[in-house]
Write an enzyme that holds these catalytic residues in place. Structure first.
Site, PDB file in Angstrom:
ATOM      1  N   ASP A 119      29.235 -86.531  55.914  1.00 43.76           N
ATOM      2  CA  ASP A 119      30.546 -86.040  56.366  1.00 43.76           C
ATOM      3  C   ASP A 119      31.406 -87.148  56.966  1.00 43.76           C
ATOM      4  O   ASP A 119      32.224 -86.900  57.847  1.00 43.76           O
ATOM      5  CB  ASP A 119      30.369 -84.904  57.389  1.00 43.76           C
ATOM      6  CG  ASP A 119      29.689 -83.692  56.790  1.00 43.76           C
ATOM      7  OD1 ASP A 119      29.818 -83.484  55.575  1.00 43.76           O
ATOM      8  OD2 ASP A 119      29.017 -82.949  57.535  1.00 43.76           O
ATOM      9  N   ALA A 120      31.226 -88.375  56.495  1.00 41.03           N
ATOM     10  CA  ALA A 120      31.963 -89.507  57.068  1.00 41.03           C
ATOM     11  C   ALA A 120      32.749 -90.286  56.021  1.00 41.03           C
ATOM     12  O   ALA A 120      33.221 -91.382  56.297  1.00 41.03           O
ATOM     13  CB  ALA A 120      30.991 -90.447  57.796  1.00 41.03           C
TER      14      ALA A 120
END
EC number: 3.5.1.10
Length: 304
Positions: A248-249
């Site tokens: 999620d980065a």
């Protein structure tokens, strides 16, 4: 118009309509004269510019642009345009230049990865059917069978690839094989709920797009609505981003939020959040397909 040097039946022989565009995107270290050099080149070949956007980032020292040109204004095809642009412009801008030229007449394709949640899938299939996405949905791959009937009602092939803790490596290999059959321009994790292994993150870099049901970087990982409820937040959101090996980065494409209050339950947040997820994902995917996103490091420039 067809290329002056092309022969009928060749890849560069295209009868362009007034709606067709050649789209140029470029990023390079900033310097004097970039806009003038690109504009002069396009003018010299008869290019009719319909869109032009620019961004100079003072922190990184990089320049970015997206330009759309009417394909029927040129006497050359997209392949010759790429060749000449590389020789006459990119060679002057330096070896770090990142660029591409695409043609809207070349239809793009998308493969969707899903699990059990139907809202993002339903929204994207509906938009594709209505012609609101500049691409065809080539296939849907699900790790459960739940969304198979829905997918096939839209006339799209559905492939079931079961995942278990002991067969994840084999399952991802099969997903990769199915995706590879279509060579899609985007692989969309439409609430797929599985973490891509690093090798697929690398193979699909710049093409794999995820929708995360929180306003990143807050509440990464699983059950973000439950995390948000526990913190008593007043805004919940969704984030569309490119997938990288860092959970999620990846570079963020689009985000939006909706207001909630102390009276909302987790179920209320989930229900309201679905609306935001579908909007954010469809926007992000459309901008990707229209070549409106330039990635530099961990950030994006979005010419929307």
């Amino acid at each position: 118009m067809p290329s002056a040097d092309a022969t009928p039946g060749s890849p560069d022989h295209v009868l362009a309509s007034s709606d067709d565009r050649f789209v140029l995107t470029l990023g390079c270290p900033d310097q004097t004269g970039i806009v003038a050099r690109i504009s002069t080149f396009l003018a010299e070949i008869g290019g009719w510019i319909t869109e032009a956007a620019y961004h100079s980032d003072p922190e990184t020292g990089w320049f970015f642009t997206r330009q759309a040109v009417r394909a029927d204004s040129l006497h050359i095809g997209v392949d010759e345009l790429r060749t000449r642009f590389a020789a006459e412009v990119v060679s002057e801008l330096g070896g770090e230049t990142e660029w591409r030229v695409t043609a809207t007449a070349e239809r793009k394709s998308v493969v969707l990865l899903v699990s059990k949640e139907a809202h993002c899938l339903t929204d994207l299939l509906g938009r594709a059917q209505r012609g609101e996405l500049p691409a065809d949905v080539a296939a849907v791959i699900g790790n459960h069978r739940d969304l198979g009937d829905l997918t096939e009602r839209f006339g799209v092939p559905f492939h079931h690839v079961p995942f278990t803790p002991d067969t994840k490596a084999e399952a991802f290999a099969e997903v990769a094989r199915l995706v590879g059959e279509h060579s899609p321009d985007a692989v969309v994790l439409a609430r797929f709920m599985q973490i891509l292994p690093p090798d697929l993150c690398d193979a699909w870099a710049g093409r794999a797009i995820n929708i995360h049901h929180s306003f990143l970087p807050s509440f990464i990982g699983a059950r973000p609505y439950h995390q948000a409820f526990a913190r008593g937040v007043k805004l919940i959101g969704a984030t569309c981003h490119y997938v990288t090996a860092d959970l999620d980065a990846g570079p963020i494409i689009e985000q939006d939020v909706i207001r909630v209050d102390h009276g909302d339950s987790v179920a209320d947040m989930v229900r309201q959040g679905r609306d935001i997820e579908t909007l954010v994902l469809s926007r992000g995917l459309r901008w990707h397909l229209e070549d409106r996103i330039l990635v530099h490091g961990r950030k994006t420039v979005v010419f929307n």
